[in-house]
Scaffold this motif. Structure first.
Motif, PDB file in Angstrom:
ATOM      1  N   GLU A   1       1.906   0.962  13.206  1.00 34.57           N
ATOM      2  CA  GLU A   1       2.712   1.755  14.130  1.00 34.57           C
ATOM      3  C   GLU A   1       4.065   1.113  14.368  1.00 34.57           C
ATOM      4  O   GLU A   1       5.082   1.773  14.498  1.00 34.57           O
ATOM      5  N   SER A   2       4.089  -0.258  14.387  1.00 32.50           N
ATOM      6  CA  SER A   2       5.366  -0.940  14.598  1.00 32.50           C
ATOM      7  C   SER A   2       6.243  -0.901  13.363  1.00 32.50           C
ATOM      8  O   SER A   2       7.458  -0.959  13.457  1.00 32.50           O
TER       9      SER A   2
ATOM     10  N   LEU B   1       0.829  -1.213   0.000  1.00 29.11           N
ATOM     11  CA  LEU B   1       0.000   0.000   0.000  1.00 29.11           C
ATOM     12  C   LEU B   1       0.859   1.258   0.000  1.00 29.11           C
ATOM     13  O   LEU B   1       0.502   2.260  -0.636  1.00 29.11           O
ATOM     14  N   GLN B   2       1.951   1.242   0.721  1.00 26.69           N
ATOM     15  CA  GLN B   2       2.824   2.407   0.732  1.00 26.69           C
ATOM     16  C   GLN B   2       3.397   2.670  -0.655  1.00 26.69           C
ATOM     17  O   GLN B   2       3.456   3.803  -1.116  1.00 26.69           O
ATOM     18  N   VAL B   3       3.814   1.580  -1.324  1.00 27.52           N
ATOM     19  CA  VAL B   3       4.329   1.745  -2.690  1.00 27.52           C
ATOM     20  C   VAL B   3       3.224   2.266  -3.605  1.00 27.52           C
ATOM     21  O   VAL B   3       3.444   3.176  -4.421  1.00 27.52           O
TER      22      VAL B   3
ATOM     23  N   ILE C   1      -7.827   1.724   4.051  1.00 27.82           N
ATOM     24  CA  ILE C   1      -7.090   0.527   4.474  1.00 27.82           C
ATOM     25  C   ILE C   1      -5.980   0.895   5.451  1.00 27.82           C
ATOM     26  O   ILE C   1      -5.732   0.203   6.443  1.00 27.82           O
ATOM     27  N   GLU C   2      -5.306   2.033   5.182  1.00 30.08           N
ATOM     28  CA  GLU C   2      -4.249   2.472   6.109  1.00 30.08           C
ATOM     29  C   GLU C   2      -4.827   2.790   7.478  1.00 30.08           C
ATOM     30  O   GLU C   2      -4.210   2.488   8.503  1.00 30.08           O
ATOM     31  N   ASN C   3      -6.029   3.382   7.513  1.00 28.32           N
ATOM     32  CA  ASN C   3      -6.659   3.668   8.808  1.00 28.32           C
ATOM     33  C   ASN C   3      -6.974   2.378   9.544  1.00 28.32           C
ATOM     34  O   ASN C   3      -6.807   2.283  10.765  1.00 28.32           O
ATOM     35  N   GLN C   4      -7.451   1.348   8.820  1.00 27.44           N
ATOM     36  CA  GLN C   4      -7.720   0.068   9.459  1.00 27.44           C
ATOM     37  C   GLN C   4      -6.443  -0.555  10.001  1.00 27.44           C
ATOM     38  O   GLN C   4      -6.420  -1.092  11.110  1.00 27.44           O
ATOM     39  N   LEU C   5      -5.369  -0.486   9.205  1.00 20.97           N
ATOM     40  CA  LEU C   5      -4.094  -1.023   9.682  1.00 20.97           C
ATOM     41  C   LEU C   5      -3.585  -0.253  10.878  1.00 20.97           C
ATOM     42  O   LEU C   5      -3.017  -0.819  11.813  1.00 20.97           O
TER      43      LEU C   5
END
Length: 460
Positions: A210-211, A106-108, A199-203
């Motif tokens: 965070e880790s 997702l970051q990519v 999706i990032e909010n769910q993660l």
């Protein structure tokens, strides 16, 4: 155990009695002949002791066997629990690995979307400039053609002129088609960007992200948004040059509120929302209505703008500065509380550039709500990732970027959007609020920040 002790106590007595019988006292005169068998009472006593000893040993064995069975049952339960826990741990590790891989992808993908968005913005601005140049050329050719027809009405239109007009129309249609394609691609990119953010909010809620990101920053970064262009809602103003602000658009005959393209002096073309009221037009620079847009943004986003012009948005400090450096402007703030009471206040103001942290200097000129912003003072703009030198980090306590003085006040129209009743004073302070000098705190439902030139009334 008690039986064993009793036996140990009785046995010496019995043996002693036998010895006494086998070895008579020296005082006895005539020894009696020795008996070959033990006395019956002694045998009974010994048998009774042995019987009690057997019963005691039997009870002890049964009790020990029960305790051993309990221990084995507990060991079985422990083994089963440990096995189940190891299975769950393995499943959690697998899920964590999958979430980390998903986060990396997702970051990519997010970086690709942002790069494509920036590239589309650049191409779009180039297309707009080319379209404007083509419109100017077409208007010039139309004027030349009109003059030619007026001067020589009996002469038929030259084939080259007809061919040129056809070519220009084809080019214009091609540009429109290209703009529609770019607009559709941009809409799809925005949709993908929204899905990625969700999706990032769910993660982030699961704590895995965070880790994975703790090596980048110890402070959670607010979600980054991409400014919207809204080409499908932009109204074209048919003039030789692009207007510098909404007032010029209004003076040219456009008396409808909506999204228009402007180009202030020494600036690029960008879209704004022109808010038309009775007899005047204001450029809307900030709008809050429902909390759909996160305003706890970074310094870069506050600098260039974010949100949707037809919803909640912040125009951008650079664009605001490009507007107000043209002439003297008025700042109007419109507020509506949760009881549907409407208030406003107007200032004459001066705004500095990025080197001054967009320093704001205010002087109140009108309004029906008590003033809450310091007048005749330099207010510097700050965000959570950009602290104005010599000032407190107000956005950490209030959230959202805003203008601050040497102390943090309780006025922040870019704070967190709170529903009608915030439960505590810290929650109200972090939200949208307007606290006047007399101490009255207005809990705000919607806000507008608008600007227009001070001489706009004279120019109408």
């Amino acid at each position: 155990m008690y039986t064993i002790k009793l036996f140990l106590f009785i046995a010496p007595l019995v043996i002693s009695s036998r010895i006494d019988q086998d070895y008579p006292s020296f005082d006895s005169v005539s020894p009696e002949p020795k008996s070959r068998f033990a006395m019956l009472d002694d045998v009974k006593i010994l048998a009774n002791g042995l019987l009690q000893l057997g019963h005691g040993l039997k009870d002890f064995v049964h009790k020990t066997k029960g305790q051993i069975n309990d221990i084995f049952q507990k060991l079985n339960i422990f083994d089963q629990s440990f096995y189940d826990l190891s299975l769950q741990t393995n499943e959690i590790k697998e899920e964590e690995k999958e979430l980390r891989r998903t986060t990396s992808r997702l970051q990519v993908k997010n970086e690709e979307v942002k790069n494509m968005s920036l590239e589309l913005n650049s191409k779009l601005e180039s297309l707009l400039e080319e379209k404007i140049l083509l419109q100017q050329k077409v208007r010039y050719l139309e004027d030349q053609l009109t003059n030619l027809i007026k001067n020589q009405p009996e002469i038929q239109e030259h084939p080259e002129i007809t061919s040129l007009k056809t070519f220009v129309e084809q080019q214009d249609n091609s540009i429109k088609d290209l703009l529609q394609i770019v607009e559709e691609q941009y809409r799809q990119l925005n949709q993908q960007h929204s899905q990625i953010k969700e999706i990032e909010n769910q993660l982030r809620r699961t704590g895995v992200q965070e880790s994975t990101e703790n090596s980048l920053s110890s402070k959670p970064r607010a979600p980054r948004t991409t400014p919207s262009l809204h080409l499908n809602e932009t109204k074209n103003v048919e003039h030789d040059d692009i207007p510098a602000d909404c007032t010029i658009i209004y003076n040219r005959g456009e008396h409808t509120s909506g999204i228009y393209s402007i180009r202030p002096s020494n600036s690029q073309v960008f879209n704004v929302y022109c808010d038309v009221t009775s007899g005047s037009s204001w450029t809307l620079i900030q709008h809050r209505i429902d909390g759909s847009q996160n305003f706890n943004e970074t310094w870069e986003n506050y600098k260039y703008g974010f949100g949707r012009l037809d919803g909640e948005f912040w125009l951008g400090l650079e664009k605001i500065y490009a507007l107000v450096k043209q002439s003297k402007y008025i700042l109007r703030i419109e507020l509506e509380d949760w009881k549907d009471n409407k208030h406003y206040i107007e200032y004459s103001f001066h705004l500095g550039d990025h080197e001054t942290n967009y320093t704001l200097h205010l002087v109140e000129i009108a309004g029906n709500v008590p003033n809450a912003l310091p007048e005749h003072k330099d207010l510097m703009f700050s965000t959570w990732d950009h602290k104005a030198k010599g000032h407190f980090n107000c956005p950490e306590s209030n959230s959202g970027g805003w203008w601050c003085h040497d102390v943090c006040g309780e006025n922040n129209l870019n704070g967190k959007y709170n529903k009608p009743k915030a439960k505590t004073k810290p929650e109200r302070r972090r939200g949208i609020c307007w606290k006047s000098q007399n101490g009255r705190l207005y809990s705000i439902k919607s806000t507008k920040m608008l600007i227009r030139p001070t001489d706009s009334e004279n120019s109408e």
